[in-house]
Design a protein around this motif. Structure first.
Motif, mmCIF file in Angstrom:
data_model
loop_
_atom_site.group_PDB
_atom_site.id
_atom_site.type_symbol
_atom_site.label_atom_id
_atom_site.label_comp_id
_atom_site.label_asym_id
_atom_site.label_seq_id
_atom_site.Cartn_x
_atom_site.Cartn_y
_atom_site.Cartn_z
ATOM 1 N N MET A 1 3.920 -28.033 -29.912
ATOM 2 C CA MET A 1 3.344 -27.307 -28.782
ATOM 3 C C MET A 1 4.452 -26.893 -27.800
ATOM 4 O O MET A 1 5.269 -27.712 -27.401
ATOM 5 N N ASP A 2 4.471 -25.606 -27.443
ATOM 6 C CA ASP A 2 5.447 -25.143 -26.449
ATOM 7 C C ASP A 2 4.951 -25.523 -25.049
ATOM 8 O O ASP A 2 3.753 -25.732 -24.841
ATOM 9 N N ILE A 3 5.895 -25.590 -24.109
ATOM 10 C CA ILE A 3 5.530 -25.957 -22.735
ATOM 11 C C ILE A 3 6.131 -24.942 -21.763
ATOM 12 O O ILE A 3 7.308 -24.565 -21.896
ATOM 13 N N VAL A 4 5.315 -24.521 -20.827
ATOM 14 C CA VAL A 4 5.793 -23.642 -19.754
ATOM 15 C C VAL A 4 5.794 -24.466 -18.471
ATOM 16 O O VAL A 4 4.762 -24.995 -18.067
ATOM 17 N N LEU A 5 6.977 -24.591 -17.862
ATOM 18 C CA LEU A 5 7.074 -25.321 -16.585
ATOM 19 C C LEU A 5 7.104 -24.306 -15.456
ATOM 20 O O LEU A 5 8.064 -23.544 -15.315
ATOM 21 N N LYS A 25 14.584 -34.446 -29.851
ATOM 22 C CA LYS A 25 15.347 -33.427 -30.580
ATOM 23 C C LYS A 25 14.470 -32.277 -31.072
ATOM 24 O O LYS A 25 14.970 -31.265 -31.538
ATOM 25 N N ASP A 26 13.147 -32.484 -30.966
ATOM 26 C CA ASP A 26 12.242 -31.427 -31.443
ATOM 27 C C ASP A 26 11.989 -30.366 -30.377
ATOM 28 O O ASP A 26 11.242 -29.418 -30.604
ATOM 29 N N LEU A 27 12.588 -30.587 -29.207
ATOM 30 C CA LEU A 27 12.311 -29.687 -28.090
ATOM 31 C C LEU A 27 13.584 -28.916 -27.723
ATOM 32 O O LEU A 27 14.667 -29.491 -27.653
ATOM 33 N N ASN A 76 15.002 -19.671 -31.849
ATOM 34 C CA ASN A 76 14.722 -21.094 -31.623
ATOM 35 C C ASN A 76 13.324 -21.514 -32.058
ATOM 36 O O ASN A 76 12.866 -22.601 -31.699
ATOM 37 N N SER A 77 12.674 -20.665 -32.822
ATOM 38 C CA SER A 77 11.251 -20.876 -33.100
ATOM 39 C C SER A 77 10.973 -22.055 -34.039
ATOM 40 O O SER A 77 9.826 -22.449 -34.212
ATOM 41 N N ALA A 78 12.046 -22.641 -34.603
ATOM 42 C CA ALA A 78 11.808 -23.773 -35.501
ATOM 43 C C ALA A 78 11.401 -25.017 -34.718
ATOM 44 O O ALA A 78 10.864 -25.968 -35.286
ATOM 45 N N ARG A 79 11.681 -25.034 -33.422
ATOM 46 C CA ARG A 79 11.359 -26.212 -32.608
ATOM 47 C C ARG A 79 10.346 -25.871 -31.518
ATOM 48 O O ARG A 79 10.073 -24.695 -31.263
ATOM 49 N N LEU A 82 10.595 -25.182 -24.533
ATOM 50 C CA LEU A 82 10.269 -25.514 -23.149
ATOM 51 C C LEU A 82 10.802 -24.388 -22.255
ATOM 52 O O LEU A 82 12.011 -24.162 -22.187
ATOM 53 N N PHE A 83 9.896 -23.665 -21.620
ATOM 54 C CA PHE A 83 10.294 -22.521 -20.791
ATOM 55 C C PHE A 83 10.317 -22.931 -19.326
ATOM 56 O O PHE A 83 9.335 -23.470 -18.815
ATOM 57 N N ASP A 84 11.427 -22.641 -18.667
ATOM 58 C CA ASP A 84 11.562 -23.014 -17.246
ATOM 59 C C ASP A 84 12.090 -21.780 -16.503
ATOM 60 O O ASP A 84 13.130 -21.248 -16.833
ATOM 61 N N GLY A 85 11.268 -21.298 -15.557
ATOM 62 C CA GLY A 85 11.650 -20.072 -14.835
ATOM 63 C C GLY A 85 11.091 -18.820 -15.492
ATOM 64 O O GLY A 85 11.390 -17.709 -15.066
ATOM 65 N N PHE A 86 10.298 -18.987 -16.497
ATOM 66 C CA PHE A 86 9.651 -17.886 -17.207
ATOM 67 C C PHE A 86 8.297 -18.384 -17.679
ATOM 68 O O PHE A 86 8.215 -19.497 -18.162
#
Ligand code: AMP
Length: 223
Positions: A1-5, A25-27, A76-79, A82-86
């Motif tokens: 699961m991706d995360i948007v901060l 390491k998965d992030l 980077n789609s294999a992992r 985590l998006f920060d600032g976007f």
């Protein structure tokens, strides 16, 4: 699961991102601000183009940001990402959600809530390690002659961001407070799961609250 901060400047996104990456390491982490600052630092044509915008605390164009983010995400789609600032605008939200859907990915939005007066105080004290980017609040803005040593890499080179000057901070905060309203409602309209975390707590408490939000959403079958 991706995360948007999500969260205003100085709300602790960078610090929490660093903690989330530790031992996971998965992030993989994207700070669009760091990406853009490295273009400026390396004096690339893009860096030269955007330097004055960043110094004034203005946003870079949606088209440019979305192109950069898509390129990074593609590599980077294999992992889990985590998006920060976007995303920083409604248009970036639309683009981001479209990317997630088209790539059959899933994401969780976590917003750090910190009161404006608290932000102004934090940014007035923020400094960044020039070598590894560690974010600290232990020296004042005039702290060039302090005996600062980076707790992360041991360097003694500390910098204050050009956009952490008080007049620029108010511009950045005003922009954030304006944009976040349509960002929240667009995420809601598109059916995204959004959690709010009190970012004024201690670093450890915020870390725990984020971990809880992530775990809760995994339990709900959104891994
Ligand atoms: P940050 O480190 O996230 O505070 O970003 C620093 C600066 O980079 C911002 O004030 C903007 O000028 C630019 N920036 C970073 N991310 C974005 C974005 N998603 N959209 C537009 N501009 C951005």
């Amino acid at each position: 699961m991706d995360i948007v901060l999500l969260g205003p400047p100085g709300s602790g996104k960078g610090t929490q991102a660093r903690l989330m990456l530790e031992g996971n390491k998965d992030l993989v982490h994207l700070s669009t601000g760091d990406l853009l600052r490295s273009e400026v630092k390396n004096k690339t044509p893009l860096g030269e183009e955007i330097k004055s915008l960043i110094d004034r605390g203005e946003l870079i164009s949606d088209v440019l940001i979305s192109t950069l983010v898509r390129h990074w995400a593609h590599n980077n789609s294999a992992r889990a990402m985590l998006f920060d600032g976007f995303p920083r605008t409604e248009s970036q939200v639309i683009d981001f959600v479209e990317f997630e859907k088209n790539s059959a990915r899933d994401f969780l939005v976590i917003e750090l809530i910190v009161h404006n007066s608290n932000i102004i105080d934090r940014l007035a004290r923020r400094c960044v390690c020039a070598v590894c980017g560690y974010i600290d609040q232990s020296v004042s803005i005039a702290g060039e002659d302090s005996n600062w040593v980076c707790p992360s890499c041991g360097s003694d080179e500390v910098v204050v961001r050009s956009d952490d000057r008080s007049e620029v901070v108010s511009e950045r905060l005003a922009t954030y407070n304006h944009e976040i309203i349509s960002i929240r409602s667009r995420f809601d309209m598109l059916g995204a799961v959004r959690c709010e975390v009190d970012g004024s707590q201690s670093i450890q408490e915020v870390k725990n609250a984020i971990a809880q939000a992530v775990a809760q959403n995994k339990v709900n079958g959104r891994e």
